[in-house]
Design an enzyme around this catalytic site. Structure first.
Site, mmCIF file in Angstrom:
data_model
loop_
_atom_site.group_PDB
_atom_site.id
_atom_site.type_symbol
_atom_site.label_atom_id
_atom_site.label_comp_id
_atom_site.label_asym_id
_atom_site.label_seq_id
_atom_site.Cartn_x
_atom_site.Cartn_y
_atom_site.Cartn_z
ATOM 1 N N CYS A 160 -4.927 10.208 -1.907
ATOM 2 C CA CYS A 160 -4.049 9.237 -1.246
ATOM 3 C C CYS A 160 -2.619 9.242 -1.791
ATOM 4 C CB CYS A 160 -4.586 7.819 -1.432
ATOM 5 S SG CYS A 160 -6.300 7.556 -0.973
ATOM 6 N N ASP A 166 0.808 -1.225 0.000
ATOM 7 C CA ASP A 166 0.000 0.000 0.000
ATOM 8 C C ASP A 166 0.838 1.271 0.000
ATOM 9 O OD1 ASP A 166 -2.976 -0.915 0.543
ATOM 10 O OD2 ASP A 166 -1.709 -2.133 1.839
ATOM 11 N N ARG A 203 -9.305 2.732 11.148
ATOM 12 C CA ARG A 203 -7.868 2.993 11.117
ATOM 13 C C ARG A 203 -7.423 4.103 12.076
ATOM 14 N NH1 ARG A 203 -5.936 0.970 6.077
ATOM 15 N NH2 ARG A 203 -7.209 -0.866 5.605
ATOM 16 N N ARG A 225 1.130 -1.376 7.522
ATOM 17 C CA ARG A 225 1.484 -0.119 6.870
ATOM 18 C C ARG A 225 2.450 0.738 7.700
ATOM 19 N NH1 ARG A 225 -2.739 3.124 3.689
ATOM 20 N NH2 ARG A 225 -0.711 3.726 2.842
ATOM 21 N N GLU A 233 -0.208 9.512 1.521
ATOM 22 C CA GLU A 233 -0.970 10.419 2.384
ATOM 23 C C GLU A 233 -1.184 9.848 3.782
ATOM 24 O OE1 GLU A 233 -5.083 12.837 1.904
ATOM 25 O OE2 GLU A 233 -5.272 10.663 1.761
ATOM 26 N N ASP A 234 -1.292 8.530 3.886
ATOM 27 C CA ASP A 234 -1.633 7.937 5.181
ATOM 28 C C ASP A 234 -0.491 7.993 6.184
ATOM 29 O OD1 ASP A 234 -4.315 7.187 4.695
ATOM 30 O OD2 ASP A 234 -3.638 5.513 3.471
ATOM 31 N N HIS A 287 -11.991 5.845 5.092
ATOM 32 C CA HIS A 287 -11.401 7.049 5.656
ATOM 33 C C HIS A 287 -12.358 8.228 5.550
ATOM 34 C CE1 HIS A 287 -7.148 5.341 4.700
ATOM 35 N NE2 HIS A 287 -7.308 5.335 6.011
#
Length: 255
Positions: A247, A60, A130, A85, A65-66, A160
């Protein structure tokens, strides 16, 4: 200058985390081509693109962005809700260090950058699978000294917050009213997605232009009817990995 940090698509993209979409065959090479087109779109809108190398063992990792929330004053490294992640964060920290002071969300809190929507000095944070309340508190403690107000938002049916709502101008948001409470955004002009396009609420504003997935023509018309300038990109392969236009980059001003 506006900088966009991106990362090359991992060859392991087919092993991505999925929560709210069914697994489908993904063509990593096509995803890579679409991602390169997205980067060219950012360049055409005046961004300098810093592309990080692929992470072969992190499926991923294209969704940079995460891993961080970048404010004008500081960059906040996240602690992603999916344990797989979390190894994405150190390389994002290294990329950000020349441009911002760094802070971090500490364990056991979890926070995904996709749950964070910054509109001026207000930071909306989705409470999702998350991101938890401790992550919200951690973000508040880091950002409030710089004058930010953090507001949690309950979500339903999506991965999200930015799956449900994104900014499309200084005073307007694009929203799926079934996934995020529209009243939380009462101070903004709310453009609702077309009901036939449930994944259509994710848009990215760059230089007063809305970068938007080509897959949602009905919602696109609603944006254009509001007088917004929109350019479309094909991110259909990345969407199979539960990704969207916000993202795939970390966008911020550099001095």
């Amino acid at each position: 200058m506006r900088l966009a940090i991106t990362r090359e698509v991992s060859p392991a993209l087919t092993r991505c985390e999925l929560t709210h979409v069914a697994r489908q065959p993904i063509d990593p090479e096509r995803a890579r081509e679409q991602h390169h087109h997205f980067e060219r779109c950012l360049t055409g809108l005046g961004c300098a693109v810093l592309r990080l190398p692929p992470e072969p063992d992190l499926p991923d990792s294209v969704f940079v962005e995460d891993a961080a929330v970048v404010l004008d004053e500081i960059a906040i490294l996240t602690r992603p809700g999916a344990a797989s992640r979390r190894p994405e964060v150190p390389s994002i920290a290294a990329a950000l260090r020349p441009y911002r002071k760094l802070a971090a969300i500490e364990a056991p809190a979890t926070l995904d950058g996709g749950d964070v929507l910054v509109l001026g000095k207000t930071i909306f944070v989705g409470l999702s699978s998350r991101t938890d309340a401790r992550g919200v508190d951690g973000l508040r403690s880091i950002s409030s000294p710089f004058g930010y107000e953090v507001r949690p938002v309950s979500l339903s049916g999506c991965l999200h917050l930015k799956s449900a709502v994104t900014g499309v101008s200084d005073d307007a948001v694009l929203i799926h009213p079934g996934w995020a409470d529209p009243d939380a955004f009462a101070a903004y002009d709310r453009v609702e997605i077309d009901p036939s396009e449930p994944f259509a609420a994710n848009a990215l504003v760059v230089a007063e232009t809305v970068v938007y997935p080509a897959a949602f023509p009905r919602t696109l018309r609603r944006l254009e009817e509001r007088g917004l300038r929109v350019v479309t990109v094909d991110v259909s392969e990345l969407a199979k990995a539960e990704g969207a236009v916000t993202c795939c980059s970390l966008l911020f001003n550099i001095r």
